[in-house]
Design an enzyme around this catalytic site. Structure first.
Site, short mmCIF file in Angstrom:
data_model
loop_
_atom_site.label_atom_id
_atom_site.label_comp_id
_atom_site.label_asym_id
_atom_site.label_seq_id
_atom_site.Cartn_x
_atom_site.Cartn_y
_atom_site.Cartn_z
CG ASN A 168 -0.43 -0.08 2.62
OD1 ASN A 168 0.79 -0.38 2.71
ND2 ASN A 168 -1.16 0.26 3.71
CD GLU A 267 1.86 -0.51 10.67
OE1 GLU A 267 0.63 -0.70 11.27
OE2 GLU A 267 2.31 -0.01 9.48
CB CYS A 301 -2.96 -0.54 8.59
SG CYS A 301 -1.41 0.63 9.14
CD GLU A 475 7.76 0.04 10.91
OE1 GLU A 475 6.65 0.63 10.36
OE2 GLU A 475 8.58 -0.61 10.70
C1 SIN Z 1 -0.10 1.71 6.73
O1 SIN Z 1 -0.84 1.74 6.15
O2 SIN Z 1 0.48 0.52 6.97
C2 SIN Z 1 1.03 2.95 7.08
C3 SIN Z 1 0.24 4.07 6.77
C4 SIN Z 1 1.18 5.24 7.10
O3 SIN Z 1 2.18 5.36 7.48
O4 SIN Z 1 0.46 6.40 7.40
#
Ligand code: SIN
Length: 498
Positions: A168, A267, A301, A475
């Site tokens: 993504n 994550e 996510c 992270e």
């Molecule tokens: C993710 O959707 O895995 C990360 C999204 C983000 O860093 O904002």
């Protein structure tokens, strides 16, 4: 969401794709897969293959770890400033190649060019942030409480790492792991998502240009993920696994990692509540809702997954939010004016369609969208669902698409209960003009991150990560480098004795 105005020609696409490395990166440069296998990379806007990439076998995986293990000691011994300067040069190079990287992401993942450019800036910033952190790794020296021995605490690189990154955010999820690992002095094997390997391959070549020594980063795209990564996870030379992806896969990787008590960063999935209170500034809440839902087409996510709206503002919020969702222009991400591209593949679109159908069965009403778009590619309409019962199945699942279910609540207590009624705990968003209420929510809602009157919280200078089944570790931020450092304690006899 913004859109681009300059058209991208087919010639420009071909020229760029012709420059992307399509092999595997080992300690001695690029190679084909040992068994000659390749796999296609598909443009989700057309369903057509745009490139073929080497498909790593288990033997290739072992070769990558051999290189990472061989390079570890020398790499750990480099000066922090040297590692920092490689990261800084990588930041400059990524920034200078924004047009290439953005177009590649749009071609292999689907998001509109303007969003891809945003991801390049976001991803590059991890390189800059950790270039600034590398020289600040520190320890301590203290006198033991009894005044005799001395206590010295050192930070050492964890050692060779395996990174499994998602489709993504093909650049930012790689730089968020690679940059702190470089800063800390770890070597790495990167397995990018098979749906989007091109961005990672292009970026790996930029790191070489920035001066990253051979073997510090190896890259092994593969469609045989389990067969390639399982032996690496069992190999005692590997010291760390960092994964971004679904909770289901993360759980399996944690179990596999238990065998050699591997350090893990996970994550994982989210189910973000987006709370709007009667006292919220309506325009800000709507703008925040659009960002929280539609950034990356909902394929994040951290995307708002459940809109919990207080009764007194529910009608006005729903109307204004639906109008903004109606304004999205769904088209191939390279088209001028596109503000929403396709979903990444057919299974993703099917899952979104099934969730919407299930919500309607559970009693929800479709206020906008609710259909796949006809024609080539995996497009799905921006969708708003109202009258969603609090126990509807769609509220339990990570949607990963442009669908916004709205649930009405009456009291703050009820909102907190609904927000916490999930095994996930990545992020929550709340809109209210009562600061005390905002702070109460920030303390009571069980997530690793909280957006107060903000629809996006992601920032390379902040610790990104979840609680509950949304993951382990952080992270980015000051915390991000700790994931790649071990604490070593050295006990020293009293230097004044004897
Ligand atoms: C993710 O959707 O895995 C990360 C999204 C983000 O860093 O904002």
């Amino acid at each position: 969401m913004t859109s681009e105005t300059t058209p991208v020609t087919a010639e420009r696409e071909r020229e760029l794709l012709g420059r992307v490395p399509t092999g595997l990166l080992f300690g001695d440069g690029w190679s084909a897969a040992e068994d000659g296998a390749t796999f296609p990379v598909v443009d989700p806007a057309t369903g057509q293959a745009i490139a073929h990439v080497a498909d790593a076998s288990p033997a290739d995986g072992a070769r990558a770890l051999d290189a990472a293990a061989a390079a570890q000691e020398g790499w750990a011994a480099t000066a922090p400033r040297e590692r920092a300067e490689i990261l800084r040069r990588a930041f400059e190079l990524v920034t200078a190649r924004t047009d290439d990287l953005a177009l590649l992401m749009t071609l292999e993942m689907g998001k509109p060019l303007a969003e891809s450019r945003g991801e390049v800036a976001y991803g590059a910033e991890f390189l800059r942030w950790f270039s600034e952190e590398a020289p600040r790794i520190s320890g301590r020296y203290a006198t033991a409480p009894d005044g005799a021995n001395r206590l010295m605490v050192l930070k050492r690189p964890v050692g060779p790492c395996l990174f499994i990154t998602p489709w993504n955010f093909p650049l930012a999820m790689a730089t968020r792991k690679i940059a702190p690992a470089i800063a800390a002095g770890c070597t790495m094997v990167l397995k990018p998502a098979a749906l989007t390997p091109l961005t990672a391959l292009y970026f790996a070549e930029l790191l070489r240009e920035a001066g990253l020594p051979d073997g510090v980063l190896t890259v092994i795209p593969t469609t045989r993920a389990g067969a390639v990564t399982a032996p690496l996870i069992r190999d005692p030379r590997l010291r760390k696994l960092s994964f971004t992806g679904s909770t289901e896969v993360g759980r399996r990787l944690i179990a596999d990692s238990a065998e050699q008590v591997l350090r893990v960063s996970m994550e994982l999935g989210g189910n973000a509540p987006f709370l709007v209170f009667d006292d919220a500034d309506l325009d800000r809440a709507v703008a925040g809702a659009v960002l929280a839902k539609m950034r990356n087409g909902g394929e994040a996510c951290v995307a708002a997954n459940r809109f919990l709206v207080q009764r007194g503002i529910a009608e006005r919020f729903t109307q204004a939010f639906t109008e903004r969702m109606r304004g999205f222009r769904v088209a191939r991400g390279t088209e001028p004016g596109s503000t929403m591209g396709p979903l990444v593949d057919e299974p993703t679109r099917t899952k979104v369609a099934e969730l919407v159908a299930g919500a309607v069965e559970d009693g929800a009403r479709v206020a906008l969208g609710g259909r796949a778009v006809d024609g080539p590619g995996y497009f799905y309409e921006p969708t708003v669902l109202t009258d969603v019962p609090a126990d509807a199945r769609i509220l339990d699942e990570e949607i990963f698409g442009p669908v916004a279910p709205i649930v009405v609540f009456d009291t703050e207590e009820e909102a907190v209960t609904l927000a916490n009624a999930t095994p996930f705990g990545l992020v929550a968003f709340a809109f209210t003009s009562d600061l005390n209420r905002g702070l109460r929510l920030a303390e009571r809602i069980e997530t690793g991150m909280f957006g107060l009157n903000a629809g996006v919280v992601s920032n390379p200078a902040a610790p990104f990560g979840g609680v509950k089944q949304s993951g382990l570790g952080r992270e980015g931020g000051f915390e991000g480098i700790d994931e790649y450092l071990e604490t070593r304690y050295v006990g020293i006899a009293d230097p004044f004795a004897g």
